[in-house]
Enzyme design. Structure first.
Site, short mmCIF file in Angstrom:
data_model
loop_
_atom_site.label_atom_id
_atom_site.label_comp_id
_atom_site.label_asym_id
_atom_site.label_seq_id
_atom_site.Cartn_x
_atom_site.Cartn_y
_atom_site.Cartn_z
N ASP A 67 0.82 -1.23 0.00
CA ASP A 67 0.00 0.00 0.00
C ASP A 67 0.84 1.27 0.00
O ASP A 67 0.43 2.30 0.56
CB ASP A 67 -0.95 0.01 1.22
CG ASP A 67 -1.87 -1.19 1.23
OD1 ASP A 67 -2.18 -1.70 0.14
OD2 ASP A 67 -2.28 -1.60 2.33
N GLU A 68 1.99 1.23 -0.63
CA GLU A 68 2.89 2.39 -0.63
C GLU A 68 2.48 3.43 -1.67
O GLU A 68 3.06 4.52 -1.71
CB GLU A 68 4.33 1.94 -0.94
CG GLU A 68 4.91 0.90 0.03
CD GLU A 68 4.65 -0.53 -0.44
OE1 GLU A 68 3.79 -0.72 -1.32
OE2 GLU A 68 5.29 -1.45 0.09
N LYS A 126 1.82 2.22 -5.10
CA LYS A 126 2.32 1.66 -6.37
C LYS A 126 1.37 1.96 -7.52
O LYS A 126 1.80 2.29 -8.62
CB LYS A 126 2.50 0.13 -6.25
CG LYS A 126 3.50 -0.29 -5.20
CD LYS A 126 3.56 -1.79 -5.06
CE LYS A 126 2.36 -2.41 -4.41
NZ LYS A 126 2.16 -2.06 -2.99
N HIS A 134 -4.66 -1.82 -5.76
CA HIS A 134 -3.91 -0.67 -6.27
C HIS A 134 -4.89 0.42 -6.70
O HIS A 134 -5.76 0.18 -7.53
CB HIS A 134 -3.02 -1.11 -7.44
CG HIS A 134 -1.97 -2.11 -7.03
ND1 HIS A 134 -1.11 -2.71 -7.91
CD2 HIS A 134 -1.65 -2.61 -5.81
CE1 HIS A 134 -0.30 -3.53 -7.25
NE2 HIS A 134 -0.62 -3.49 -5.98
N THR A 135 -4.69 1.60 -6.13
CA THR A 135 -5.67 2.67 -6.33
C THR A 135 -5.13 3.78 -7.23
O THR A 135 -3.97 4.18 -7.10
CB THR A 135 -6.00 3.34 -4.96
OG1 THR A 135 -6.16 2.32 -4.00
CG2 THR A 135 -7.25 4.20 -5.04
N THR A 165 -7.26 -1.02 0.94
CA THR A 165 -7.97 -1.00 -0.33
C THR A 165 -8.67 -2.34 -0.57
O THR A 165 -9.73 -2.40 -1.19
CB THR A 165 -6.95 -0.76 -1.47
OG1 THR A 165 -6.20 0.40 -1.14
CG2 THR A 165 -7.62 -0.55 -2.81
N THR A 207 -9.31 -4.94 2.02
CA THR A 207 -10.14 -5.45 3.11
C THR A 207 -10.82 -4.34 3.92
O THR A 207 -11.65 -4.63 4.77
CB THR A 207 -9.29 -6.28 4.09
OG1 THR A 207 -8.24 -5.45 4.58
CG2 THR A 207 -8.68 -7.49 3.41
P1 GDP Z 1 -0.74 0.31 -3.53
O1 GDP Z 1 -1.29 -0.98 -3.07
O2 GDP Z 1 0.72 0.43 -3.29
O3 GDP Z 1 -1.09 0.62 -4.97
O4 GDP Z 1 -1.41 1.43 -2.63
P2 GDP Z 1 -2.97 1.55 -2.25
O5 GDP Z 1 -3.71 2.02 -3.43
O6 GDP Z 1 -3.46 0.31 -1.58
O7 GDP Z 1 -2.91 2.62 -1.09
C1 GDP Z 1 -2.35 3.87 -1.31
C2 GDP Z 1 -3.40 4.92 -0.93
O8 GDP Z 1 -2.76 6.18 -0.86
C3 GDP Z 1 -4.48 5.07 -1.97
O9 GDP Z 1 -5.68 5.43 -1.32
C4 GDP Z 1 -3.99 6.21 -2.84
O10 GDP Z 1 -5.05 6.91 -3.48
C5 GDP Z 1 -3.33 7.08 -1.81
N1 GDP Z 1 -2.18 7.88 -2.27
C6 GDP Z 1 -1.21 7.54 -3.15
N2 GDP Z 1 -0.26 8.49 -3.20
C7 GDP Z 1 -0.64 9.45 -2.31
C8 GDP Z 1 -0.06 10.68 -1.87
O11 GDP Z 1 1.02 11.09 -2.29
N3 GDP Z 1 -0.76 11.39 -0.93
C9 GDP Z 1 -1.96 10.98 -0.44
N4 GDP Z 1 -2.58 11.74 0.48
N5 GDP Z 1 -2.55 9.83 -0.84
C10 GDP Z 1 -1.88 9.07 -1.74
P1 IMO Z 2 -0.72 -4.22 -2.22
O1 IMO Z 2 -0.28 -4.75 -3.56
C1 IMO Z 2 -0.93 -4.56 2.12
C2 IMO Z 2 -0.44 -8.57 3.82
C3 IMO Z 2 -1.69 -9.00 4.56
C4 IMO Z 2 -1.09 -9.93 5.59
C5 IMO Z 2 0.04 -10.62 4.80
C6 IMO Z 2 -0.35 -11.98 4.23
O2 IMO Z 2 -2.06 -3.57 -2.26
O3 IMO Z 2 0.33 -3.37 -1.61
P2 IMO Z 2 -1.91 -12.73 2.20
O4 IMO Z 2 -3.38 -12.49 1.97
O5 IMO Z 2 -1.03 -12.23 1.11
O6 IMO Z 2 -1.60 -14.15 2.56
O7 IMO Z 2 -1.59 -11.87 3.55
O8 IMO Z 2 0.36 -9.75 3.75
N1 IMO Z 2 -0.66 -8.12 2.42
C7 IMO Z 2 -0.78 -6.84 2.06
N2 IMO Z 2 -0.80 -5.72 2.81
N3 IMO Z 2 -0.99 -4.47 0.77
C8 IMO Z 2 -0.95 -5.59 0.02
O9 IMO Z 2 -0.91 -5.54 -1.34
C9 IMO Z 2 -0.86 -6.85 0.65
N4 IMO Z 2 -0.79 -8.11 0.22
C10 IMO Z 2 -0.66 -8.88 1.31
O10 IMO Z 2 -2.35 -7.91 5.15
O11 IMO Z 2 -0.48 -9.17 6.62
MG MG Z 3 -2.79 -1.70 -1.79
#
Ligand code: GDP
Ligand code: IMO
Ligand code: MG
Length: 447
Positions: A18-19, A21, A46-47, A307, A309
């Site tokens: 959730d960084e 990406k 991924h959002t 995103t 769960t």
């Molecule tokens: P991913 O799994 O790495 O693609 O990340 P996620 O989509 O699960 O979670 C990242 C969250 O941060 C999402 O809600 C994005 O819309 C949000 N986001 C991404 N970049 C930024 C940023 O620079 N600032 C803020 N406030 N939100 C961001």
């Molecule tokens: P994105 O691509 C955040 C975490 C789960 C749990 C561990 C194992 O959105 O960054 P799993 O269901 O893979 O067996 O769960 O890994 N986890 C994530 N946490 N973002 C993800 O993906 C994750 N994919 C797995 O929360 O701790």
């Molecule tokens: Mg994510």
């Protein structure tokens, strides 16, 4: 659009997922021809925000939001066909046709209902401190079947295995016995329902199945450029993460070789994504975690809810110990530092610069979860910045304290920050350094 000066790239997570990406892949998409998922499955979320419109994809590569891009699901991905079809249908309802722009590897494995049941029942029955806190998407059980081989189902089987239905029936019967023995509950597992899912996958996705490895090599020979979209994060990597509180795949560029069939040497731009602070969903050690008001404030300002769960994410100060380790083991060439805006309004911001364990300061993470649980964070504080950064578009215009924070992280991590996120929207980004050459204007409109 001019083509990139550097060829293939990878965007992946340096943290616990959730960084941001999705946002970074979306930003880079217009200069690439192909986007490839190579690991994980629907545990990913991924959002991308385009204006007020939100797209959250779990299995489809972010490339599908860009109509000129071919999207690939590689051999290393575990694919829940029901989830994939629902994502395709969800986009169609919003006017985005995926169609033949998606290619699914004939070597990729299917996540079937018994994988999800085993994941859910296993987590439910585990003792509190043994729960991994998985996403319950069947990821671990499917990868386990892949390694076991005799009980695995691949996309190639949908086309070539004439005996598939009876094989699935026998897998389901064995799984019912196993679930009842282990959990005293088979979760209502039903062979006909599993076969219905398999048949739906064949009907709906059959036309997308192909040898994606050969497709990628032929495309690269043809001067096409490829962007690899990592899922999860390096601290969740099955070999290098905070084991056993990890996922079941190779989450960084080292996963591209087995997960996509492309040697890592062909990927010259390695973009490691991280937040300006740390987050984690699920269980497991988190040395720099902030459990009080400060953690709540970051969660609230950053909207830190999963995103996939919807679970609240645990929040903490930036962890330069695990960060530097992750940068080194992945060969990160560029850092994308997201959510710098979220840290606005703090008097001071902390960075974890060492783990203190048994009176010693460690500069890299120890192997055992109990050591990580026992470690105390050594925090270095820097001045905060009061202002809202969301309308800023150049590094030079950031408040001096925010610039100082980014520059300090570069020193601690040993890599340069090329992308800075200052908000969730597509355009809320600052570009620095070489990556500017291959990065399109954030105003580029696509989907
Ligand atoms: P991913 O799994 O790495 O693609 O990340 P996620 O989509 O699960 O979670 C990242 C969250 O941060 C999402 O809600 C994005 O819309 C949000 N986001 C991404 N970049 C930024 C940023 O620079 N600032 C803020 N406030 N939100 C961001
Ligand atoms: P994105 O691509 C955040 C975490 C789960 C749990 C561990 C194992 O959105 O960054 P799993 O269901 O893979 O067996 O769960 O890994 N986890 C994530 N946490 N973002 C993800 O993906 C994750 N994919 C797995 O929360 O701790
Ligand atoms: Mg994510």
């Amino acid at each position: 659009m001019t083509k990139p000066t550097r060829k293939n790239a990878c965007v992946f997570g340096l943290g616990w997922g959730d960084e941001g990406k999705g946002k970074v892949v979306d930003l880079l998409c217009p200069t690439f021809d192909i986007v490839v998922r190579f690991n994980g499955g629907a545990n990913a979320g991924h959002t991308v925000w385009v204006g007020d419109e939100k797209f959250a994809l779990h299995l489809l590569p972010i490339g599908v939001l860009h109509e000129t891009i071919t999207s690939v699901i590689g051999p290393g991905v575990v694919v829940d066909p029901v989830q994939l079809i629902s994502e395709i249908d969800g986009l169609a309802a919003r006017g985005i046709a995926v169609g033949s722009r998606l290619k699914i590897s004939d070597r990729a494995h299917l996540v079937l209902p018994y994988h999800k049941l085993e994941d859910q029942l296993g987590e439910k029955s585990a003792a509190g401190d043994k729960k991994i806190g998985t996403t319950a998407r069947g990821i671990g059980p499917c990868y386990a079947d892949k390694m076991k081989r005799s009980t695995a189902v691949r996309f190639a089987d949908l086309i070539h295995d004439d005996d598939l239905e009876s094989r699935v029936r026998s897998i389901v019967a064995d799984r019912q016995t196993m679930l009842r023995a282990l959990f005293d509950d088979d979760g209502g597992l039903d062979a006909d329902a599993v076969i219905a899912d398999v048949m739906m996958a064949k009907t709906r996705l059959g036309g997308n199945i192909c040898d994606t490895t050969t497709f990628l090599h032929d495309s690269m020979d043809d001067q096409k450029t490829v962007l690899f979209e990592g899922a999860n994060g390096t601290l969740l990597d099955v070999d290098h993460g905070t084991y056993p509180f990890v996922t079941s795949s190779s989450t960084g560029p080292h996963g591209i070789g087995n997960g996509a069939g492309v040697p890592a040497a062909r990927v010259s731009t390695v973009v490691g994504t991280m937040k300006a602070y740390a987050t984690r969903v699920g269980s497991g050690p988190f040395v720099s975690e902030l459990t009080g008001d400060m953690g709540d404030k970051i969660r609230q300002q950053g909207n830190e809810f999963g995103t996939t769960t919807g679970r609240p994410r645990r929040c903490g100060w930036f962890d330069a110990v695990s960060g530097r380790h992750a940068v080194r083991l992945t060969g990160t060439t560029d850092i994308a530092l997201m959510h710098l805006d979220t840290l606005g309004g703090f008097d001071q911001v902390g960075i974890c610069v060492a783990y203190r364990l048994d009176g010693k300061d460690l500069a890299s993470p120890p192997a055992h979860a109990s050591q990580l649980e026992a470690a105390e964070p050594v925090i270095e504080f820097m001045p905060g910045w009061p202002s809202d950064l969301r309308s800023i578009r150049s590094f030079e215009d950031l408040p001096q304290a925010a610039r100082g924070y980014v520059e300090r992280l570069e020193v601690l991590l040993g890599a340069g920050v090329s992308i800075i996120g200052v908000g969730p929207e597509r355009s809320q980004v600052l570009l620095r350094g070489d990556l500017r050459d291959i990065t399109p204007s954030p105003e580029t409109t696509i989907a």
